[in-house]
Design an enzyme around this catalytic site. Structure first.
Site, mmCIF file in Angstrom:
data_model
loop_
_atom_site.group_PDB
_atom_site.id
_atom_site.type_symbol
_atom_site.label_atom_id
_atom_site.label_comp_id
_atom_site.label_asym_id
_atom_site.label_seq_id
_atom_site.Cartn_x
_atom_site.Cartn_y
_atom_site.Cartn_z
ATOM 1 N N SER A 1 52.851 32.863 40.363
ATOM 2 C CA SER A 1 52.339 32.598 39.013
ATOM 3 C C SER A 1 51.778 31.191 38.894
ATOM 4 C CB SER A 1 53.452 32.767 37.971
ATOM 5 O OG SER A 1 52.936 32.475 36.679
ATOM 6 N N ARG B 1 70.616 65.370 14.352
ATOM 7 C CA ARG B 1 70.579 66.065 15.650
ATOM 8 C C ARG B 1 71.568 67.227 15.656
ATOM 9 N NH1 ARG B 1 72.529 63.382 19.727
ATOM 10 N NH2 ARG B 1 71.308 64.413 21.344
ATOM 11 N N GLY C 1 42.207 37.476 52.350
ATOM 12 C CA GLY C 1 41.666 37.576 50.990
ATOM 13 C C GLY C 1 41.397 36.200 50.439
ATOM 14 N N ALA D 1 45.872 44.560 43.700
ATOM 15 C CA ALA D 1 47.040 45.445 43.782
ATOM 16 C C ALA D 1 46.596 46.889 44.018
ATOM 17 C CB ALA D 1 47.826 45.358 42.477
ATOM 18 N N LYS E 1 58.318 39.094 38.735
ATOM 19 C CA LYS E 1 56.972 38.642 38.339
ATOM 20 C C LYS E 1 56.393 39.536 37.240
ATOM 21 C CE LYS E 1 53.134 36.305 38.354
ATOM 22 N NZ LYS E 1 52.071 37.088 37.817
ATOM 23 N N ARG F 1 37.432 40.143 53.590
ATOM 24 C CA ARG F 1 36.760 41.432 53.861
ATOM 25 C C ARG F 1 35.271 41.202 54.153
ATOM 26 N NH1 ARG F 1 35.587 45.913 50.032
ATOM 27 N NH2 ARG F 1 35.834 44.241 48.543
ATOM 28 N N HIS G 1 58.016 38.487 34.136
ATOM 29 C CA HIS G 1 57.396 37.205 33.762
ATOM 30 C C HIS G 1 56.124 37.483 32.962
ATOM 31 C CE1 HIS G 1 54.154 34.311 34.421
ATOM 32 N NE2 HIS G 1 55.079 33.359 34.432
ATOM 33 N N ASN G 2 55.307 38.401 33.484
ATOM 34 C CA ASN G 2 54.047 38.697 32.798
ATOM 35 C C ASN G 2 54.283 39.393 31.464
ATOM 36 O OD1 ASN G 2 53.002 37.669 35.154
ATOM 37 N ND2 ASN G 2 51.356 39.153 35.265
ATOM 38 N N GLU H 1 54.989 36.732 29.249
ATOM 39 C CA GLU H 1 53.694 36.038 29.031
ATOM 40 C C GLU H 1 52.886 36.762 27.942
ATOM 41 O OE1 GLU H 1 51.377 35.258 32.731
ATOM 42 O OE2 GLU H 1 49.795 36.441 31.788
ATOM 43 N N TYR H 2 52.795 38.086 28.048
ATOM 44 C CA TYR H 2 52.069 38.869 27.043
ATOM 45 C C TYR H 2 52.680 38.628 25.656
ATOM 46 C CZ TYR H 2 49.217 42.108 29.946
ATOM 47 O OH TYR H 2 48.281 42.677 30.769
ATOM 48 N N VAL I 1 45.177 40.302 47.958
ATOM 49 C CA VAL I 1 44.090 41.257 47.677
ATOM 50 C C VAL I 1 44.481 42.025 46.417
ATOM 51 C CG1 VAL I 1 43.456 41.454 50.120
ATOM 52 C CG2 VAL I 1 45.127 43.052 49.180
HETATM 53 C C1 6PG Z 1 50.230 34.386 36.306
HETATM 54 C C2 6PG Z 1 49.482 35.420 35.490
HETATM 55 C C3 6PG Z 1 48.596 36.286 36.314
HETATM 56 C C4 6PG Z 1 47.921 37.423 35.529
HETATM 57 C C5 6PG Z 1 46.715 37.025 34.792
HETATM 58 C C6 6PG Z 1 46.010 38.156 34.060
HETATM 59 O O1 6PG Z 1 51.452 34.429 36.262
HETATM 60 O O2 6PG Z 1 49.592 33.552 36.947
HETATM 61 O O3 6PG Z 1 50.419 36.253 34.871
HETATM 62 O O4 6PG Z 1 49.367 36.853 37.315
HETATM 63 O O5 6PG Z 1 47.493 38.391 36.404
HETATM 64 O O6 6PG Z 1 47.055 36.028 33.899
HETATM 65 O O7 6PG Z 1 46.833 39.068 33.456
HETATM 66 P P1 6PG Z 1 46.266 40.167 32.460
HETATM 67 O O8 6PG Z 1 44.879 40.526 32.901
HETATM 68 O O9 6PG Z 1 47.151 41.362 32.582
HETATM 69 O O10 6PG Z 1 46.274 39.553 31.109
#
Ligand code: 6PG
Length: 467
Positions: free
Chosen positions: A130, A444, A10, A78, A184, A34, A187-188, A191-192, A76
């Site tokens: 990441s 309840r 990939g 998910a 991970k 691919r 982690h995200n 991040e959000y 590739v």
């Molecule tokens: C990282 C990021 C990465 C993530 C993108 C988009 O740690 O490098 O978290 O893995 O996939 O930043 O994420 P979203 O499309 O869900 O915002």
């Protein structure tokens, strides 16, 4: 070239960057994609690194180019694409060979794949990576889950290409099967939450009439202090950028509609399943979902009277700085509590200090706080809540009055701040010994005779509502 140490499948943005990073660190790498037209383009891009790279047009060619144990790293999309690639490589590999999934996988899939491949004598490593393209090319943070043997086969490569923090590589084996991909995912989720908290602070400045570039300058200054973080730094940069086509601030010409690939949502779903509140991430995922409802929001604008003007000025810059810091600490605290709950449920024995360590550099949520978090988990955190560790108790004592003023001012001004409000509610909830679920229990019991515990006696009791 001798046989290659590793094969990368990939050659999208992340796969290409990882392969080049490995070649630069002295590893011979076989690559495939691919669509094979990408191969010559990639070799050309590799420039002086090309002698360390061998291209393969088919899975058979890739496997034939590899030294033993053969290591095949998949980068590739998910989901089904990972299963498709595993189905292609599995018959070509033998006992002791390793497949690494370096994409953002749902950890349930990783657990299933680890079990299937393990039964066939193959090793599987679910690897969270990441840092985006730049990180993958020059030093990502990497979170591995899988067998010890799988880790042993690739650890020298991963540690060589990883970001470092005070000389220590930000790549570690965190546990078995899905542990790395779960870490991970969380982690995200963090991040959000952090991105949403920053966006809400921007929204408050904007409501006060501050121009994007001026807000960017504030973030730039904040990045020199306790808010130092990759996300603070890039927010400063994007707010100061200009659209080359219109000359307007770049953020002003970007549609208010956020994308999401799913990891934030996965965090929330798993948090719910584990009964572990991750309310700042929930708020961030909800904010992205609401952002998609542009037409409804436009209609809503005309339906309701505008809120009161701010009672007094917008919170001071100092207050907003502290509010963001408090929000960030509380979002991290929720994330680590979720990791602890999952570790317990899946028997991973996750080392939370080691997890914080790999987040200190290379990843998107890297910040000045992560080293302090590492220290806190080394010593031990009361009740598993990072916000109860003495260092963070002190930070929250100093910053939550500002968070409170900020949430109050935003409520009066009608500026939506779902993540900041969620952070404050979680803080206040966890410092309130007697909450209000006594009334929930009474309700309840009233309608369903579900029973309740009394404060002065054990066992199930019922209230006098039967008449
Ligand atoms: C990282 C990021 C990465 C993530 C993108 C988009 O740690 O490098 O978290 O893995 O996939 O930043 O994420 P979203 O499309 O869900 O915002």
């Amino acid at each position: 070239m001798d046989k290659a140490r590793i094969g990368v499948v990939g050659l999208g943005t992340m796969g290409s960057a990882l392969a080049l990073n490995m070649a630069e660190k002295g590893f011979d790498v076989a690559v495939t994609n691919r669509s094979a037209d990408r191969l010559p383009v990639f070799l050309e891009k590799a420039g002086p690194l090309a002698p360390r790279l061998v291209t393969a047009k088919t899975p058979e060619d890739l496997v034939a180019a590899l030294d033993t144990p053969r290591i095949v790293l998949l980068m590739v999309p998910a989901g089904a694409a990972v299963d498709d690639q595993i189905a292609l490589y599995r018959p070509l590999l033998g006992k002791g060979d390793v497949i690494v999934d370096a994409g953002n996988a749902d950890f349930h899939d990783t657990r299933r794949r680890a079990e299937d491949l393990g039964a066939a004598g193959l090793h599987f490593l679910g690897l969270g990576v990441s840092g985006g393209e730049e990180g993958a090319r020059h030093g990502p943070s990497m979170m591995a889950g899988g067998t010890q043997a799988a880790w042993a086969a690739v650890s020298d490569i991963l540690q060589a290409i990883a970001a470092t923090f005070r000389g220590q590589p930000c790549a570690a084996h965190l546990g078995p099967d899905g542990a790395g991909h779960f870490v991970k995912t969380v982690h995200n989720g963090i991040e959000y939450a952090d991105m949403q908290l920053i966006a809400e602070i921007y929204g408050l400045f904007r409501a006060d009439g501050r121009a994007p570039a001026a807000i960017g300058e504030v973030f730039e200054a904040w990045n020199q202090g306790p808010l130092m973080a990759y996300l603070t730094e890039i927010s400063a940069k994007v707010l100061q950028a200009t659209d080359p086509e219109t000359g307007q601030p770049m953020v002003d010409v970007i549609a208010d509609r956020a994308g999401q690939k799913g990891t934030g949502r996965w965090t929330v779903i798993e948090a719910q399943k584990l009964g572990q509140p991750a309310t700042t991430t929930e708020a961030a995922v909800a904010a992205r979902a609401w952002s998609a409802a542009a037409a409804a929001r436009e209609a809503g604008k005309g339906l309701f009277p505008p809120p009161d003007k701010l009672h007094g000025p917008i919170p001071t810059e100092g207050d907003l700085e502290k509010a963001l810091l408090a929000g960030r600490v509380l979002a991290l605290s929720q994330g680590f509590a979720l990791l602890a709950a999952a570790s317990e449920e899946y028997d991973w024995s996750l080392d939370l200090a080691a997890t914080a360590e790999v987040w200190r550099a290379g990843c998107i949520i890297r910040s000045g706080l992560l080293d302090d978090i590492t220290q806190a988990f080394r010593v031990g955190v009361p009740h598993g809540l990072l916000q109860f560790a003495p260092h963070f108790v002190a930070i929250l004592a100093e910053t939550t009055p500002a968070l409170r003023r900020t949430v109050a001012a935003a409520a009066v001004a009608g500026v939506p701040i779902p993540a900041l409000s969620a952070a404050l509610a979680s803080y206040d909830t966890m410092r309130t010994a007697r909450g209000t679920t006594n009334l929930i229990q009474a309700q309840r019991d009233f309608f369903g005779a579900h029973g309740f515990e009394r404060v002065d006696a054990k066992g199930a009791h019922h209230g006098p509502w039967g008449g």
